[in-house]
Design a protein around this motif. Structure first.
Motif, PDB file in Angstrom:
ATOM      1  N   VAL A   1       0.838  -1.205   0.000  1.00 52.65           N
ATOM      2  CA  VAL A   1       0.000   0.000   0.000  1.00 52.65           C
ATOM      3  C   VAL A   1       0.870   1.251   0.000  1.00 52.65           C
ATOM      4  CG1 VAL A   1      -1.697   1.319   1.320  1.00 52.65           C
ATOM      5  CG2 VAL A   1      -1.968  -1.150   1.059  1.00 52.65           C
ATOM      6  N   ILE A   2       1.936   1.240   0.802  1.00 57.44           N
ATOM      7  CA  ILE A   2       2.846   2.386   0.820  1.00 57.44           C
ATOM      8  C   ILE A   2       3.473   2.593  -0.550  1.00 57.44           C
ATOM      9  CG2 ILE A   2       5.021   3.242   1.778  1.00 57.44           C
ATOM     10  CD1 ILE A   2       4.275   1.810   4.394  1.00 57.44           C
ATOM     11  N   GLY A   3       3.894   1.497  -1.181  1.00 59.11           N
ATOM     12  CA  GLY A   3       4.464   1.604  -2.517  1.00 59.11           C
ATOM     13  C   GLY A   3       3.475   2.181  -3.519  1.00 59.11           C
ATOM     14  N   ASN A   4       2.208   1.773  -3.414  1.00 58.42           N
ATOM     15  CA  ASN A   4       1.192   2.311  -4.315  1.00 58.42           C
ATOM     16  C   ASN A   4       0.956   3.797  -4.051  1.00 58.42           C
ATOM     17  OD1 ASN A   4      -1.037   1.893  -6.302  1.00 58.42           O
ATOM     18  ND2 ASN A   4      -2.287   2.481  -4.551  1.00 58.42           N
ATOM     19  N   ASN A   5       0.975   4.177  -2.783  1.00 58.20           N
ATOM     20  CA  ASN A   5       0.804   5.596  -2.459  1.00 58.20           C
ATOM     21  C   ASN A   5       1.911   6.437  -3.077  1.00 58.20           C
ATOM     22  OD1 ASN A   5      -1.479   5.045  -0.935  1.00 58.20           O
ATOM     23  ND2 ASN A   5      -0.381   5.016   1.011  1.00 58.20           N
ATOM     24  N   ILE A   6       3.143   5.981  -2.903  1.00 55.86           N
ATOM     25  CA  ILE A   6       4.279   6.749  -3.431  1.00 55.86           C
ATOM     26  C   ILE A   6       4.257   6.753  -4.952  1.00 55.86           C
ATOM     27  CG2 ILE A   6       6.796   6.830  -3.545  1.00 55.86           C
ATOM     28  CD1 ILE A   6       6.874   5.779  -0.687  1.00 55.86           C
ATOM     29  N   ALA A   7       3.850   5.650  -5.560  1.00 57.54           N
ATOM     30  CA  ALA A   7       3.773   5.600  -7.025  1.00 57.54           C
ATOM     31  C   ALA A   7       2.771   6.615  -7.564  1.00 57.54           C
ATOM     32  CB  ALA A   7       3.386   4.191  -7.477  1.00 57.54           C
ATOM     33  N   ASN A   8       1.745   6.917  -6.779  1.00 58.75           N
ATOM     34  CA  ASN A   8       0.700   7.821  -7.234  1.00 58.75           C
ATOM     35  C   ASN A   8       0.808   9.216  -6.609  1.00 58.75           C
ATOM     36  OD1 ASN A   8      -1.470   6.288  -8.954  1.00 58.75           O
ATOM     37  ND2 ASN A   8      -0.878   4.880  -7.320  1.00 58.75           N
ATOM     38  N   VAL A   9       2.022   9.580  -6.200  1.00 55.30           N
ATOM     39  CA  VAL A   9       2.198  10.867  -5.529  1.00 55.30           C
ATOM     40  C   VAL A   9       1.823  12.032  -6.449  1.00 55.30           C
ATOM     41  CG1 VAL A   9       4.655  11.083  -6.169  1.00 55.30           C
ATOM     42  CG2 VAL A   9       3.788  12.206  -4.102  1.00 55.30           C
ATOM     43  N   ASN A  10       1.911  11.848  -7.771  1.00 54.06           N
ATOM     44  CA  ASN A  10       1.561  12.908  -8.719  1.00 54.06           C
ATOM     45  C   ASN A  10       0.330  12.574  -9.557  1.00 54.06           C
ATOM     46  OD1 ASN A  10       3.664  14.795  -8.141  1.00 54.06           O
ATOM     47  ND2 ASN A  10       5.115  13.435  -9.166  1.00 54.06           N
ATOM     48  N   THR A  11      -0.467  11.624  -9.102  1.00 55.51           N
ATOM     49  CA  THR A  11      -1.702  11.270  -9.807  1.00 55.51           C
ATOM     50  C   THR A  11      -2.819  12.210  -9.359  1.00 55.51           C
ATOM     51  OG1 THR A  11      -1.040   8.951  -9.952  1.00 55.51           O
ATOM     52  CG2 THR A  11      -3.377   9.446 -10.245  1.00 55.51           C
ATOM     53  N   ILE A  12      -3.427  12.918 -10.310  1.00 51.15           N
ATOM     54  CA  ILE A  12      -4.458  13.897  -9.939  1.00 51.15           C
ATOM     55  C   ILE A  12      -5.655  13.182  -9.321  1.00 51.15           C
ATOM     56  CG2 ILE A  12      -3.758  15.601 -11.659  1.00 51.15           C
ATOM     57  CD1 ILE A  12      -6.071  14.691 -13.386  1.00 51.15           C
ATOM     58  N   GLY A  13      -6.150  13.748  -8.242  1.00 51.55           N
ATOM     59  CA  GLY A  13      -7.332  13.212  -7.576  1.00 51.55           C
ATOM     60  C   GLY A  13      -7.105  11.937  -6.805  1.00 51.55           C
ATOM     61  N   PHE A  14      -5.844  11.461  -6.715  1.00 50.03           N
ATOM     62  CA  PHE A  14      -5.588  10.197  -6.019  1.00 50.03           C
ATOM     63  C   PHE A  14      -5.742  10.394  -4.513  1.00 50.03           C
ATOM     64  CE2 PHE A  14      -2.718   7.269  -3.795  1.00 50.03           C
ATOM     65  CZ  PHE A  14      -3.163   6.052  -4.292  1.00 50.03           C
ATOM     66  N   LYS A  15      -6.325   9.374  -3.876  1.00 51.96           N
ATOM     67  CA  LYS A  15      -6.503   9.379  -2.424  1.00 51.96           C
ATOM     68  C   LYS A  15      -5.640   8.281  -1.805  1.00 51.96           C
ATOM     69  CE  LYS A  15      -9.329  12.746  -2.713  1.00 51.96           C
ATOM     70  NZ  LYS A  15      -8.845  14.086  -2.323  1.00 51.96           N
ATOM     71  N   THR A  16      -4.862   8.682  -0.827  1.00 53.62           N
ATOM     72  CA  THR A  16      -3.906   7.761  -0.219  1.00 53.62           C
ATOM     73  C   THR A  16      -4.599   6.628   0.524  1.00 53.62           C
ATOM     74  OG1 THR A  16      -1.951   7.685   1.201  1.00 53.62           O
ATOM     75  CG2 THR A  16      -3.758   9.062   1.938  1.00 53.62           C
ATOM     76  N   GLY A  17      -3.908   5.491   0.573  1.00 58.28           N
ATOM     77  CA  GLY A  17      -4.421   4.328   1.292  1.00 58.28           C
ATOM     78  C   GLY A  17      -3.705   4.147   2.624  1.00 58.28           C
ATOM     79  N   ARG A  18      -4.331   3.422   3.523  1.00 57.23           N
ATOM     80  CA  ARG A  18      -3.776   3.162   4.845  1.00 57.23           C
ATOM     81  C   ARG A  18      -4.104   1.733   5.265  1.00 57.23           C
ATOM     82  NH1 ARG A  18      -6.538   5.994   9.920  1.00 57.23           N
ATOM     83  NH2 ARG A  18      -8.099   4.416   9.366  1.00 57.23           N
ATOM     84  N   VAL A  19      -3.150   1.091   5.932  1.00 58.92           N
ATOM     85  CA  VAL A  19      -3.357  -0.263   6.449  1.00 58.92           C
ATOM     86  C   VAL A  19      -3.270  -0.214   7.972  1.00 58.92           C
ATOM     87  CG1 VAL A  19      -2.417  -2.596   6.573  1.00 58.92           C
ATOM     88  CG2 VAL A  19      -2.479  -1.391   4.386  1.00 58.92           C
ATOM     89  N   THR A  20      -4.224  -0.844   8.634  1.00 60.39           N
ATOM     90  CA  THR A  20      -4.167  -0.988  10.096  1.00 60.39           C
ATOM     91  C   THR A  20      -4.218  -2.470  10.448  1.00 60.39           C
ATOM     92  OG1 THR A  20      -6.576  -0.785  10.320  1.00 60.39           O
ATOM     93  CG2 THR A  20      -5.282   1.247  10.479  1.00 60.39           C
ATOM     94  N   PHE A  21      -3.615  -2.795  11.585  1.00 61.85           N
ATOM     95  CA  PHE A  21      -3.508  -4.184  12.031  1.00 61.85           C
ATOM     96  C   PHE A  21      -4.333  -4.404  13.298  1.00 61.85           C
ATOM     97  CE2 PHE A  21       0.957  -3.716  10.175  1.00 61.85           C
ATOM     98  CZ  PHE A  21       0.557  -4.182   8.929  1.00 61.85           C
ATOM     99  N   LYS A  22      -4.571  -5.663  13.572  1.00 60.97           N
ATOM    100  CA  LYS A  22      -5.193  -6.076  14.837  1.00 60.97           C
ATOM    101  C   LYS A  22      -4.579  -7.403  15.256  1.00 60.97           C
ATOM    102  CE  LYS A  22      -9.043  -8.326  12.419  1.00 60.97           C
ATOM    103  NZ  LYS A  22     -10.517  -8.359  12.217  1.00 60.97           N
ATOM    104  N   ASP A  23      -4.639  -7.666  16.565  1.00 60.80           N
ATOM    105  CA  ASP A  23      -4.092  -8.947  17.016  1.00 60.80           C
ATOM    106  C   ASP A  23      -5.049 -10.072  16.661  1.00 60.80           C
ATOM    107  OD1 ASP A  23      -6.064  -8.192  18.783  1.00 60.80           O
ATOM    108  OD2 ASP A  23      -5.096  -9.129  20.516  1.00 60.80           O
ATOM    109  N   SER A  24      -4.476 -11.245  16.528  1.00 59.35           N
ATOM    110  CA  SER A  24      -5.271 -12.410  16.162  1.00 59.35           C
ATOM    111  C   SER A  24      -5.803 -13.091  17.432  1.00 59.35           C
ATOM    112  CB  SER A  24      -4.425 -13.379  15.351  1.00 59.35           C
ATOM    113  OG  SER A  24      -5.215 -14.420  14.826  1.00 59.35           O
TER     114      SER A  24
END
Length: 469
Positions: free
Chosen positions: A21-44
């Protein structure tokens, strides 16, 4: 020990997803209208080794004993914060300055609609307002008079559209008449008329097929200026107005100055015809050119205010209807200064050809015509969702609705929860590079630490196996 290895494996897998997800965010740093993604974790899930016990008279309570079985993915969110504007000054670039999405579809219908924040629009050869991928932009249609209707569909710009001409009905004059102009009656030999016939002396005399100022009385002519009148076919006609100072009164009478307004129609070949009873054209021999008088008081203003001169009637030679128009002279003044009277405005206009486009903050698509007029051709509609995070990314800056996004609430920009637009700008990606690089380091360390757990657990298993030797 296998629990620790399984926990580490689950962490490696999920940290890898976070890095994706971080890689996709950085790849789209100059994409117009792009909205950044975020990942959250939880314990199993955790394995219970011992349950909790309550306190008693003989012994206190004990807490449960649990061993965690790793971690799992909690969410992958799209963050819909506002991106910064990138000013382009391009007429068909537009961004949503707040909440909302543009709507596009392949055939311009409201079926199979996609949603986007990218407003880099264009017009195809058929006049359709389209996205960069050729999808038609959805909005409210306009009728032939430029009135917005409630019908939703693809916005179309009629490339061959014209703006019908309108005949002149009102002309407004502004400026000053020099109070030091000489009165016609004060000459040693006053003129016989304001418009002479070549025999009798006049302030204006015929010269060939034109009328020019008689040099002997030039000091009485405060101003000559041209006005333009448009007929019902969009034809343009020029009329010369002349202001001649014809009378004054002095104390003990109330001080006043009278100016006579003359009018001459200028034909296409340059010939001139003076007004006769307010009408054009007329036989020059029968014309006197006088429209009426205007009177100024000692303060340099019209006295009384609200003075008028007769309505003029122009009979065009191109087959158009007669044009009747009024000349508003109430803004004129008479001060001791240079004469500057001019036509400030007239409400007629010729035929207009579509020459450009513009999008307003409320989404209205305006056609700009060669006659200086504009007409509404449609209005871009926007949609808001009760849960935009529930939208499904479709690629190409597009989103699709889901059961968890809620239904699209369609409205005009600036109405309800739908934000206004910012023309001539595009919304840049809301990716924060500093934050992404920080997340990258944290994710890398998490992955590295968990890989170490696997290595150490493997060594412990190896020691266990070696116990038999």
């Amino acid at each position: 020990m296998m629990r620790s290895m399984n926990s580490a494996v689950s962490s490696l897998r999920n940290h890898q997803l976070r890095m994706d997800v971080i890689g996709n965010n950085i790849a789209n740093v100059n994409t117009i209208g792009f909205k950044t993604g975020r990942v959250t974790f939880k314990d199993s899930l955790s394995q219970n080794l011992r349950g909790a016990s309550g306190p008693s008279e003989e012994r206190g309570g004990t807490n449960p004993q649990q061993v965690g079985l790793g971690m799992d993915l909690s969410s992958m969110d799209t963050i819909f914060t506002q991106g910064v504007p990138d000013r382009t000054d391009r007429a068909l670039d537009v961004m949503i300055n707040g909440d909302g999405f543009f709507m596009v579809s392949g055939d311009g219908s409201t079926d199979g609609v996609f949603y986007t924040r990218a407003g880099n629009f264009d017009i195809d050869y058929e006049g359709n307002l389209v996205s960069s991928d050729g999808l038609r932009v959805i909005g409210y249609q306009a009728d032939e008079d430029g009135n917005i209707t409630t019908s939703l569909g693809g916005i179309k710009v009629p490339l061959a559209d014209t703006f019908d001409p309108k005949d002149t009905q009102n002309v407004t004059m502004q400026g000053n008449l020099n109070s030091k102009a000489k009165v016609t009656t004060s000459y040693d030999t006053p003129p016989d008329a304001l418009v002479g016939d070549g025999t009798n002396a006049g302030v204006f005399q015929p010269q060939g097929d034109k009328y020019v100022v008689n040099p002997a009385y030039a000091d009485s002519v405060g101003r000559e200026t041209d006005i333009t009148v448009i007929d019902t076919m969009g034809g343009s006609h020029t009329i010369k107005l002349a202001f001649v100072k014809t009378a004054t009164t002095a104390p003990p009478a109330a001080p006043a100055a009278t100016w006579t307004v003359l009018a001459f129609a200028i034909n296409d070949d340059g010939s001139m015809a003076p007004a006769q009873a307010g009408g054009f054209p007329v036989p020059p021999a029968a014309a006197d050119g006088e429209l009426g008088n205007i009177i100024f008081g000692p303060d340099g203003k019209l006295n009384p205010p609200g003075q008028t001169i007769p309505t003029l009637t122009l009979t065009p030679s191109n087959g158009a209807d007669e044009v009747e128009f009024d000349i508003d002279i109430n803004a004129l003044t008479q001060f001791e200064s240079q004469s500057t009277v001019f036509m400030a405005s007239q409400d007629g206009y010729p035929l207009g050809i579509l020459t450009g486009y513009a999008i307003g903050a409320d989404g209205t698509v305006q056609g700009i015509f060669s006659n200086g007029k504009d007409k509404t051709l449609g209005q871009i509609a926007t949609a808001v969702f009760s849960n935009p995070g529930g939208l499904l990314k479709q690629g190409s800056n597009l989103y699709g609705g889901t059961v968890n996004s809620g239904d699209a609430q369609i409205n005009k920009p600036g109405s309800g929860a739908n934000a206004l637009l910012q023309p001539g700008a595009l919304e840049m990606s809301n990716v924060d590079l500093g934050k992404e690089f920080t997340n990258m380091i944290v994710t890398q360390r998490g992955f590295q630490a968990n890989s170490r757990i696997i290595s150490v657990t493997d060594q412990m298993l190896e020691e266990l196996v070696n116990l038999k030797r």
